[in-house]
Design an enzyme around this catalytic site. Structure first.
Site, PDB file in Angstrom:
ATOM      1  CB  CYS A  54      -0.913  -0.023   1.234  1.00  0.00           C
ATOM      2  SG  CYS A  54      -1.844   1.507   1.485  1.00  0.00           S
ATOM      3  CB  CYS A  57       0.429   1.609   4.222  1.00  0.00           C
ATOM      4  SG  CYS A  57      -1.298   1.107   4.213  1.00  0.00           S
TER       5      CYS A  57
END
Length: 125
Positions: A54, A57
Protein backbone atom coordinates in the site's frame (compact mmCIF):
# COMPACT_ATOMS: atom_id res chain seq x y z
CA UNK A 1 10.00 -6.30 20.14
CA UNK A 2 11.05 -5.61 16.57
CA UNK A 3 11.82 -2.14 15.34
CA UNK A 4 10.62 -0.49 12.16
CA UNK A 5 13.90 -1.17 10.34
CA UNK A 6 13.39 -4.92 10.00
CA UNK A 7 9.69 -4.83 9.39
CA UNK A 8 7.83 -7.19 7.09
CA UNK A 9 10.84 -7.89 4.90
CA UNK A 10 9.68 -5.11 2.61
CA UNK A 11 11.95 -2.58 0.96
CA UNK A 12 9.34 0.09 1.73
CA UNK A 13 10.14 -0.14 5.41
CA UNK A 14 13.88 -0.80 5.51
CA UNK A 15 14.69 2.89 5.19
CA UNK A 16 12.74 3.93 8.27
CA UNK A 17 14.63 5.40 11.19
CA UNK A 18 15.33 3.06 14.06
CA UNK A 19 12.40 3.46 16.42
CA UNK A 20 11.95 1.31 19.48
CA UNK A 21 8.69 3.05 20.43
CA UNK A 22 6.71 1.31 17.67
CA UNK A 23 5.97 -2.35 18.29
CA UNK A 24 5.85 -4.36 15.06
CA UNK A 25 3.39 -7.27 14.99
CA UNK A 26 4.45 -9.97 12.53
CA UNK A 27 2.01 -12.83 13.09
CA UNK A 28 -1.51 -13.63 14.20
CA UNK A 29 -0.23 -15.03 17.50
CA UNK A 30 1.71 -11.84 18.22
CA UNK A 31 -1.38 -9.82 17.31
CA UNK A 32 -3.44 -11.83 19.79
CA UNK A 33 -0.79 -11.21 22.46
CA UNK A 34 -0.77 -7.50 21.66
CA UNK A 35 -4.55 -7.22 21.86
CA UNK A 36 -4.53 -9.09 25.20
CA UNK A 37 -1.83 -6.74 26.46
CA UNK A 38 -3.93 -3.73 25.44
CA UNK A 39 -6.92 -5.15 27.30
CA UNK A 40 -4.93 -5.45 30.52
CA UNK A 41 -3.24 -2.08 30.12
CA UNK A 42 -4.67 1.22 31.25
CA UNK A 43 -2.45 3.17 28.85
CA UNK A 44 -3.84 4.57 25.59
CA UNK A 45 -2.71 2.84 22.41
CA UNK A 46 -2.98 3.12 18.64
CA UNK A 47 -2.65 0.31 16.11
CA UNK A 48 -1.74 1.17 12.53
CA UNK A 49 -3.08 -1.55 10.22
CA UNK A 50 -1.26 -1.30 6.90
CA UNK A 51 0.20 -3.36 4.07
CA UNK A 52 3.62 -3.43 2.46
CA UNK A 53 2.06 -3.07 -1.02
CA UNK A 54 0.00 0.00 0.00
CA UNK A 55 1.62 3.23 -1.22
CA UNK A 56 -0.33 5.39 1.22
CA UNK A 57 0.64 3.11 4.13
CA UNK A 58 4.32 3.43 3.30
CA UNK A 59 3.97 7.22 3.03
CA UNK A 60 2.38 7.65 6.49
CA UNK A 61 4.55 5.09 8.32
CA UNK A 62 7.57 7.41 8.87
CA UNK A 63 5.22 10.03 10.34
CA UNK A 64 3.62 7.37 12.54
CA UNK A 65 7.08 6.49 13.88
CA UNK A 66 7.92 10.15 14.45
CA UNK A 67 4.61 10.77 16.22
CA UNK A 68 5.39 7.92 18.61
CA UNK A 69 8.17 10.12 19.99
CA UNK A 70 5.85 13.12 20.33
CA UNK A 71 3.26 11.09 22.29
CA UNK A 72 5.30 8.95 24.70
CA UNK A 73 2.27 8.13 26.87
CA UNK A 74 0.59 6.28 23.96
CA UNK A 75 1.63 2.78 22.90
CA UNK A 76 2.20 2.56 19.13
CA UNK A 77 1.74 -0.70 17.21
CA UNK A 78 2.09 -1.50 13.50
CA UNK A 79 0.44 -4.60 12.01
CA UNK A 80 0.78 -5.67 8.38
CA UNK A 81 -2.54 -7.19 7.33
CA UNK A 82 -0.79 -9.75 5.11
CA UNK A 83 1.30 -11.05 8.02
CA UNK A 84 -1.70 -11.26 10.37
CA UNK A 85 -4.49 -12.47 8.07
CA UNK A 86 -6.71 -14.05 10.73
CA UNK A 87 -6.62 -11.24 13.28
CA UNK A 88 -6.94 -8.45 10.69
CA UNK A 89 -9.60 -9.95 8.43
CA UNK A 90 -12.09 -7.24 9.44
CA UNK A 91 -9.80 -4.43 8.24
CA UNK A 92 -11.34 -3.11 5.02
CA UNK A 93 -9.12 -0.08 4.29
CA UNK A 94 -5.41 0.54 4.61
CA UNK A 95 -4.19 2.32 6.50
CA UNK A 96 -6.65 2.01 9.37
CA UNK A 97 -5.77 3.44 12.77
CA UNK A 98 -7.57 2.05 15.81
CA UNK A 99 -7.34 3.84 19.14
CA UNK A 100 -7.66 2.05 22.48
CA UNK A 101 -8.16 3.25 26.04
CA UNK A 102 -8.44 0.98 29.07
CA UNK A 103 -8.27 -1.99 26.70
CA UNK A 104 -11.33 -0.96 24.71
CA UNK A 105 -11.39 0.36 21.15
CA UNK A 106 -12.65 3.93 21.36
CA UNK A 107 -11.99 5.39 17.92
CA UNK A 108 -10.99 4.54 14.35
CA UNK A 109 -9.50 6.57 11.51
CA UNK A 110 -9.24 5.52 7.87
CA UNK A 111 -6.63 6.80 5.46
CA UNK A 112 -3.53 8.86 5.94
CA UNK A 113 -2.94 12.44 6.87
CA UNK A 114 -0.26 13.43 9.35
CA UNK A 115 -2.22 16.38 10.78
CA UNK A 116 -5.42 14.32 11.13
CA UNK A 117 -3.44 11.58 12.86
CA UNK A 118 -1.67 14.06 15.15
CA UNK A 119 -5.02 15.60 16.11
CA UNK A 120 -6.47 12.16 16.91
CA UNK A 121 -3.42 11.24 18.96
CA UNK A 122 -3.66 14.51 20.89
CA UNK A 123 -7.33 13.81 21.55
CA UNK A 124 -6.53 10.34 22.92
CA UNK A 125 -3.39 11.20 24.90
Amino acid sequence: MEDARGMAGSDNFTMLPLNRRVKIVTSDSKMEETLQSLKSSKAPAVINYGASWCRICSQILPSFCQLSNEFPNISFVYADIDECPETTQNIRYTPTFRFFRDGERVDEMYGAGEERLRDRLWLHS
